[in-house]
Design a protein around this motif. Structure first.
Motif, mmCIF file in Angstrom:
data_model
loop_
_atom_site.group_PDB
_atom_site.id
_atom_site.type_symbol
_atom_site.label_atom_id
_atom_site.label_comp_id
_atom_site.label_asym_id
_atom_site.label_seq_id
_atom_site.Cartn_x
_atom_site.Cartn_y
_atom_site.Cartn_z
ATOM 1 N N ARG A 130 0.833 -1.201 0.000
ATOM 2 C CA ARG A 130 0.000 0.000 0.000
ATOM 3 C C ARG A 130 0.876 1.263 0.000
ATOM 4 N N GLU A 131 1.966 1.226 0.764
ATOM 5 C CA GLU A 131 2.886 2.365 0.811
ATOM 6 C C GLU A 131 3.571 2.560 -0.539
ATOM 7 N N ALA A 132 3.984 1.449 -1.169
ATOM 8 C CA ALA A 132 4.616 1.530 -2.482
ATOM 9 C C ALA A 132 3.626 2.054 -3.527
ATOM 10 N N ASP A 133 2.372 1.611 -3.441
ATOM 11 C CA ASP A 133 1.349 2.097 -4.367
ATOM 12 C C ASP A 133 1.120 3.593 -4.207
ATOM 13 N N VAL B 111 3.499 13.037 -13.447
ATOM 14 C CA VAL B 111 3.601 12.894 -14.907
ATOM 15 C C VAL B 111 2.319 13.373 -15.578
ATOM 16 N N TYR B 112 1.184 13.033 -14.996
ATOM 17 C CA TYR B 112 -0.119 13.400 -15.555
ATOM 18 C C TYR B 112 -0.301 14.921 -15.564
ATOM 19 N N LYS B 113 0.088 15.568 -14.468
ATOM 20 C CA LYS B 113 -0.043 17.034 -14.394
ATOM 21 C C LYS B 113 0.927 17.729 -15.348
ATOM 22 N N LYS B 114 2.147 17.168 -15.505
ATOM 23 C CA LYS B 114 3.108 17.755 -16.445
ATOM 24 C C LYS B 114 2.589 17.698 -17.881
ATOM 25 N N SER B 115 1.802 16.673 -18.183
ATOM 26 C CA SER B 115 1.263 16.529 -19.538
ATOM 27 C C SER B 115 -0.020 17.325 -19.717
ATOM 28 N N ARG B 116 -0.375 18.129 -18.731
ATOM 29 C CA ARG B 116 -1.618 18.913 -18.733
ATOM 30 C C ARG B 116 -2.838 18.009 -18.907
ATOM 31 N N ASN B 117 -2.842 16.907 -18.159
ATOM 32 C CA ASN B 117 -3.944 15.938 -18.113
ATOM 33 C C ASN B 117 -4.219 15.267 -19.460
ATOM 34 N N ASN B 118 -3.177 15.098 -20.268
ATOM 35 C CA ASN B 118 -3.353 14.487 -21.582
ATOM 36 C C ASN B 118 -2.898 13.035 -21.646
ATOM 37 N N TYR B 119 -1.814 12.685 -20.977
ATOM 38 C CA TYR B 119 -1.241 11.351 -21.113
ATOM 39 C C TYR B 119 -2.170 10.285 -20.563
ATOM 40 N N GLY B 120 -2.194 9.169 -21.281
ATOM 41 C CA GLY B 120 -2.948 8.011 -20.834
ATOM 42 C C GLY B 120 -2.011 6.946 -20.287
ATOM 43 N N VAL B 121 -2.514 5.740 -20.148
ATOM 44 C CA VAL B 121 -1.752 4.648 -19.551
ATOM 45 C C VAL B 121 -0.470 4.341 -20.320
ATOM 46 N N PRO B 122 -0.514 4.184 -21.658
ATOM 47 C CA PRO B 122 0.719 3.817 -22.359
ATOM 48 C C PRO B 122 1.828 4.851 -22.213
ATOM 49 N N LYS B 123 1.487 6.106 -22.341
ATOM 50 C CA LYS B 123 2.492 7.154 -22.285
ATOM 51 C C LYS B 123 3.039 7.325 -20.870
ATOM 52 N N ILE B 124 2.182 7.268 -19.866
ATOM 53 C CA ILE B 124 2.651 7.385 -18.485
ATOM 54 C C ILE B 124 3.556 6.209 -18.135
ATOM 55 N N THR B 125 3.203 5.013 -18.597
ATOM 56 C CA THR B 125 4.053 3.847 -18.373
ATOM 57 C C THR B 125 5.411 4.051 -19.010
ATOM 58 N N GLU B 126 5.421 4.570 -20.223
ATOM 59 C CA GLU B 126 6.671 4.817 -20.939
ATOM 60 C C GLU B 126 7.540 5.831 -20.200
ATOM 61 N N VAL B 127 6.940 6.908 -19.729
ATOM 62 C CA VAL B 127 7.695 7.945 -19.016
ATOM 63 C C VAL B 127 8.262 7.394 -17.710
ATOM 64 N N VAL C 121 11.642 3.468 -13.232
ATOM 65 C CA VAL C 121 10.648 2.769 -12.417
ATOM 66 C C VAL C 121 10.222 1.510 -13.150
ATOM 67 N N HIS C 122 10.291 0.368 -12.474
ATOM 68 C CA HIS C 122 9.869 -0.909 -13.071
ATOM 69 C C HIS C 122 8.383 -1.087 -12.764
ATOM 70 N N SER D 143 4.295 -2.161 -14.705
ATOM 71 C CA SER D 143 3.560 -2.677 -15.860
ATOM 72 C C SER D 143 2.424 -1.733 -16.232
ATOM 73 N N ARG D 144 1.915 -1.924 -17.441
ATOM 74 C CA ARG D 144 0.798 -1.084 -17.904
ATOM 75 C C ARG D 144 -0.451 -1.311 -17.069
ATOM 76 N N LYS D 145 -0.693 -2.563 -16.686
ATOM 77 C CA LYS D 145 -1.890 -2.853 -15.886
ATOM 78 C C LYS D 145 -1.819 -2.181 -14.520
ATOM 79 N N LYS D 146 -0.632 -2.139 -13.937
ATOM 80 C CA LYS D 146 -0.471 -1.487 -12.636
ATOM 81 C C LYS D 146 -0.760 0.007 -12.771
ATOM 82 N N VAL D 147 -0.233 0.621 -13.828
ATOM 83 C CA VAL D 147 -0.496 2.049 -14.068
ATOM 84 C C VAL D 147 -1.988 2.266 -14.285
ATOM 85 N N ALA D 148 -2.617 1.388 -15.059
ATOM 86 C CA ALA D 148 -4.051 1.528 -15.337
ATOM 87 C C ALA D 148 -4.869 1.432 -14.052
#
Length: 120
Positions: free
Chosen positions: A43-46, A56-72, A78-79, A81-86
């Protein structure tokens, strides 16, 4: 429920005595206690990951979705997965902006007469 009781009373009595009285294996109590600690660490790690995702989301002005945030996040070391980000984005109530424009492919001829109503 029994393990919670043992956990609350372990300051006053030994764990081996409590497990004998409650008729539960001592190893089961320790497994429960370890899983409780693991849940707290997860829970602390989450929460730390949620903070990073939010940055990352605020830097993108609320535009980035799961794939892009995962990539950044992966590019910053940071290790994850896409599902964890989602899942964490759902917890935060965040969605990426859809960049596709709505295009109509069919245009009505304004000079054409409408088709006859054959049903009624």
């Amino acid at each position: 429920m029994i393990y919670e009781f043992i956990f609350t009373q372990k300051a006053e009595f030994s764990i081996s005595l409590l497990t004998k009285v409650c008729k539960v294996p001592r190893s089961s109590y320790y497994d429960w206690a370890r899983s409780r600690e693991a849940i707290a660490r997860r829970r602390e790690a989450d929460n730390l990951l949620k903070d990073q995702i939010l940055v990352v989301y605020k830097k993108s002005r609320n535009n980035y979705g799961v794939p892009k945030i995962t990539e950044v996040l992966r590019s910053s070391g940071v290790h994850i997965s896409r599902k964890k980000v989602a899942n964490l984005m759902v917890d935060l109530g965040m969605r990426g902006a859809c960049g596709r424009k709505k295009i109509k492919t069919t245009r009505r001829d304004k000079l054409a007469s409408p088709s006859p109503d054959l049903v009624n």
